[in-house]
Design a protein around this motif. Structure first.
Motif, PDB file in Angstrom:
ATOM      1  N   SER A   1      48.813  38.331  29.913  1.00 53.93           N
ATOM      2  CA  SER A   1      48.432  36.997  30.368  1.00 53.93           C
ATOM      3  C   SER A   1      47.826  37.147  31.751  1.00 53.93           C
ATOM      4  O   SER A   1      47.555  38.249  32.194  1.00 53.93           O
ATOM      5  CB  SER A   1      49.657  36.084  30.415  1.00 53.93           C
ATOM      6  OG  SER A   1      50.593  36.590  31.342  1.00 53.93           O
ATOM      7  N   ASP A   2      47.581  36.041  32.433  1.00 54.33           N
ATOM      8  CA  ASP A   2      47.074  36.146  33.799  1.00 54.33           C
ATOM      9  C   ASP A   2      47.996  37.066  34.581  1.00 54.33           C
ATOM     10  O   ASP A   2      49.208  37.003  34.451  1.00 54.33           O
ATOM     11  CB  ASP A   2      47.029  34.781  34.482  1.00 54.33           C
ATOM     12  CG  ASP A   2      45.897  33.918  33.956  1.00 54.33           C
ATOM     13  OD1 ASP A   2      45.143  34.406  33.107  1.00 54.33           O
ATOM     14  OD2 ASP A   2      45.790  32.779  34.393  1.00 54.33           O
ATOM     15  N   CYS A  36      45.091  38.840  41.783  1.00 54.40           N
ATOM     16  CA  CYS A  36      45.251  38.123  40.513  1.00 54.40           C
ATOM     17  C   CYS A  36      43.992  38.205  39.668  1.00 54.40           C
ATOM     18  O   CYS A  36      42.882  38.157  40.189  1.00 54.40           O
ATOM     19  CB  CYS A  36      45.552  36.649  40.774  1.00 54.40           C
ATOM     20  SG  CYS A  36      47.108  36.363  41.610  1.00 54.40           S
ATOM     21  N   LEU A  37      44.185  38.284  38.366  1.00 50.59           N
ATOM     22  CA  LEU A  37      43.099  38.193  37.392  1.00 50.59           C
ATOM     23  C   LEU A  37      43.352  36.958  36.548  1.00 50.59           C
ATOM     24  O   LEU A  37      44.409  36.840  35.919  1.00 50.59           O
ATOM     25  CB  LEU A  37      43.049  39.431  36.489  1.00 50.59           C
ATOM     26  CG  LEU A  37      42.127  39.354  35.272  1.00 50.59           C
ATOM     27  CD1 LEU A  37      40.672  39.213  35.690  1.00 50.59           C
ATOM     28  CD2 LEU A  37      42.309  40.591  34.394  1.00 50.59           C
ATOM     29  N   GLY A  82      38.003  35.039  34.117  1.00 53.30           N
ATOM     30  CA  GLY A  82      37.610  36.392  34.472  1.00 53.30           C
ATOM     31  C   GLY A  82      37.492  36.615  35.972  1.00 53.30           C
ATOM     32  O   GLY A  82      36.973  37.627  36.400  1.00 53.30           O
ATOM     33  N   ALA A  83      37.980  35.677  36.770  1.00 52.44           N
ATOM     34  CA  ALA A  83      37.898  35.799  38.223  1.00 52.44           C
ATOM     35  C   ALA A  83      39.062  36.623  38.764  1.00 52.44           C
ATOM     36  O   ALA A  83      40.186  36.518  38.281  1.00 52.44           O
ATOM     37  CB  ALA A  83      37.906  34.414  38.864  1.00 52.44           C
ATOM     38  N   ILE A  84      38.776  37.433  39.767  1.00 51.36           N
ATOM     39  CA  ILE A  84      39.804  38.181  40.481  1.00 51.36           C
ATOM     40  C   ILE A  84      39.885  37.609  41.890  1.00 51.36           C
ATOM     41  O   ILE A  84      38.863  37.377  42.541  1.00 51.36           O
ATOM     42  CB  ILE A  84      39.477  39.682  40.532  1.00 51.36           C
ATOM     43  CG1 ILE A  84      39.551  40.289  39.122  1.00 51.36           C
ATOM     44  CG2 ILE A  84      40.435  40.414  41.484  1.00 51.36           C
ATOM     45  CD1 ILE A  84      39.148  41.757  39.045  1.00 51.36           C
ATOM     46  N   THR A  85      41.106  37.389  42.364  1.00 50.58           N
ATOM     47  CA  THR A  85      41.333  36.867  43.710  1.00 50.58           C
ATOM     48  C   THR A  85      42.271  37.812  44.451  1.00 50.58           C
ATOM     49  O   THR A  85      43.250  38.287  43.889  1.00 50.58           O
ATOM     50  CB  THR A  85      41.969  35.466  43.657  1.00 50.58           C
ATOM     51  OG1 THR A  85      41.123  34.611  42.877  1.00 50.58           O
ATOM     52  CG2 THR A  85      42.136  34.883  45.042  1.00 50.58           C
ATOM     53  N   LEU A  86      41.956  38.040  45.707  1.00 51.95           N
ATOM     54  CA  LEU A  86      42.799  38.823  46.610  1.00 51.95           C
ATOM     55  C   LEU A  86      43.190  37.933  47.769  1.00 51.95           C
ATOM     56  O   LEU A  86      42.327  37.301  48.376  1.00 51.95           O
ATOM     57  CB  LEU A  86      42.021  40.037  47.129  1.00 51.95           C
ATOM     58  CG  LEU A  86      42.580  40.756  48.368  1.00 51.95           C
ATOM     59  CD1 LEU A  86      43.965  41.345  48.089  1.00 51.95           C
ATOM     60  CD2 LEU A  86      41.610  41.822  48.841  1.00 51.95           C
ATOM     61  N   PRO A 114      32.590  38.005  42.367  1.00 45.69           N
ATOM     62  CA  PRO A 114      31.387  37.168  42.324  1.00 45.69           C
ATOM     63  C   PRO A 114      31.532  36.014  41.324  1.00 45.69           C
ATOM     64  O   PRO A 114      32.063  36.202  40.225  1.00 45.69           O
ATOM     65  CB  PRO A 114      30.299  38.147  41.859  1.00 45.69           C
ATOM     66  CG  PRO A 114      30.799  39.489  42.263  1.00 45.69           C
ATOM     67  CD  PRO A 114      32.297  39.413  42.096  1.00 45.69           C
ATOM     68  N   ARG A 115      31.091  34.847  41.733  1.00 48.80           N
ATOM     69  CA  ARG A 115      31.174  33.667  40.854  1.00 48.80           C
ATOM     70  C   ARG A 115      30.346  33.886  39.601  1.00 48.80           C
ATOM     71  O   ARG A 115      29.243  34.430  39.652  1.00 48.80           O
ATOM     72  CB  ARG A 115      30.667  32.427  41.584  1.00 48.80           C
ATOM     73  CG  ARG A 115      31.622  31.997  42.652  1.00 48.80           C
ATOM     74  CD  ARG A 115      31.205  30.693  43.258  1.00 48.80           C
ATOM     75  NE  ARG A 115      32.130  30.389  44.354  1.00 48.80           N
ATOM     76  CZ  ARG A 115      32.048  29.323  45.077  1.00 48.80           C
ATOM     77  NH1 ARG A 115      31.087  28.453  44.872  1.00 48.80           N
ATOM     78  NH2 ARG A 115      32.915  29.111  46.045  1.00 48.80           N
ATOM     79  N   GLY A 116      30.910  33.476  38.487  1.00 43.26           N
ATOM     80  CA  GLY A 116      30.204  33.568  37.220  1.00 43.26           C
ATOM     81  C   GLY A 116      30.256  34.941  36.574  1.00 43.26           C
ATOM     82  O   GLY A 116      29.758  35.118  35.474  1.00 43.26           O
ATOM     83  N   ARG A 117      30.827  35.900  37.231  1.00 36.39           N
ATOM     84  CA  ARG A 117      30.930  37.255  36.665  1.00 36.39           C
ATOM     85  C   ARG A 117      32.328  37.436  36.097  1.00 36.39           C
ATOM     86  O   ARG A 117      33.322  37.290  36.791  1.00 36.39           O
ATOM     87  CB  ARG A 117      30.670  38.295  37.745  1.00 36.39           C
ATOM     88  CG  ARG A 117      30.792  39.718  37.240  1.00 36.39           C
ATOM     89  CD  ARG A 117      30.354  40.695  38.306  1.00 36.39           C
ATOM     90  NE  ARG A 117      30.835  42.032  37.982  1.00 36.39           N
ATOM     91  CZ  ARG A 117      30.758  43.052  38.806  1.00 36.39           C
ATOM     92  NH1 ARG A 117      30.224  42.893  40.006  1.00 36.39           N
ATOM     93  NH2 ARG A 117      31.222  44.222  38.455  1.00 36.39           N
TER      94      ARG A 117
END
Length: 85
Positions: free
Chosen positions: A6-7, A23-24, A29-33, A65-68
């Motif tokens: 899961s996430d 986090c993914l 599909g966004a990754i955040t640090l 990157p947004r949208g990736r």
């Protein structure tokens, strides 16, 4: 590769107090640090080192990157990059 069902938020790979959270979001599909404390690291520099200037954010929190749509491999790459610093 890990089995991410899961996430995923990996803030403690070495069972230490977390200085950062990675986090993914499987839906987008966004990754955040994000860093817990100012001065711990520069999140924007870290994500841009891996994914170029399209990745962005601020010193304390940044993302892919947004949208990736990012992959689990890219999540693991970011974690490895942070652990190597």
């Amino acid at each position: 590769t890990r089995d991410w069902s899961s996430d995923v938020c990996s803030s403690d790979l070495a069972e230490k107090t977390a200085k950062a959270v990675v986090c993914l979001n499987n839906a987008t599909g966004a990754i955040t640090l994000s860093y817990a404390d100012a001065g711990t690291g520069n999140a924007r520099q870290a994500v841009q080192a891996l994914w170029g200037p399209e990745a962005g954010g601020h010193e304390g929190i940044a993302g892919s990157p947004r949208g990736r749509k990012m992959t689990e491999t890219e999540l693991e790459d970011l974690i490895a990059y942070l652990l190597a610093k």
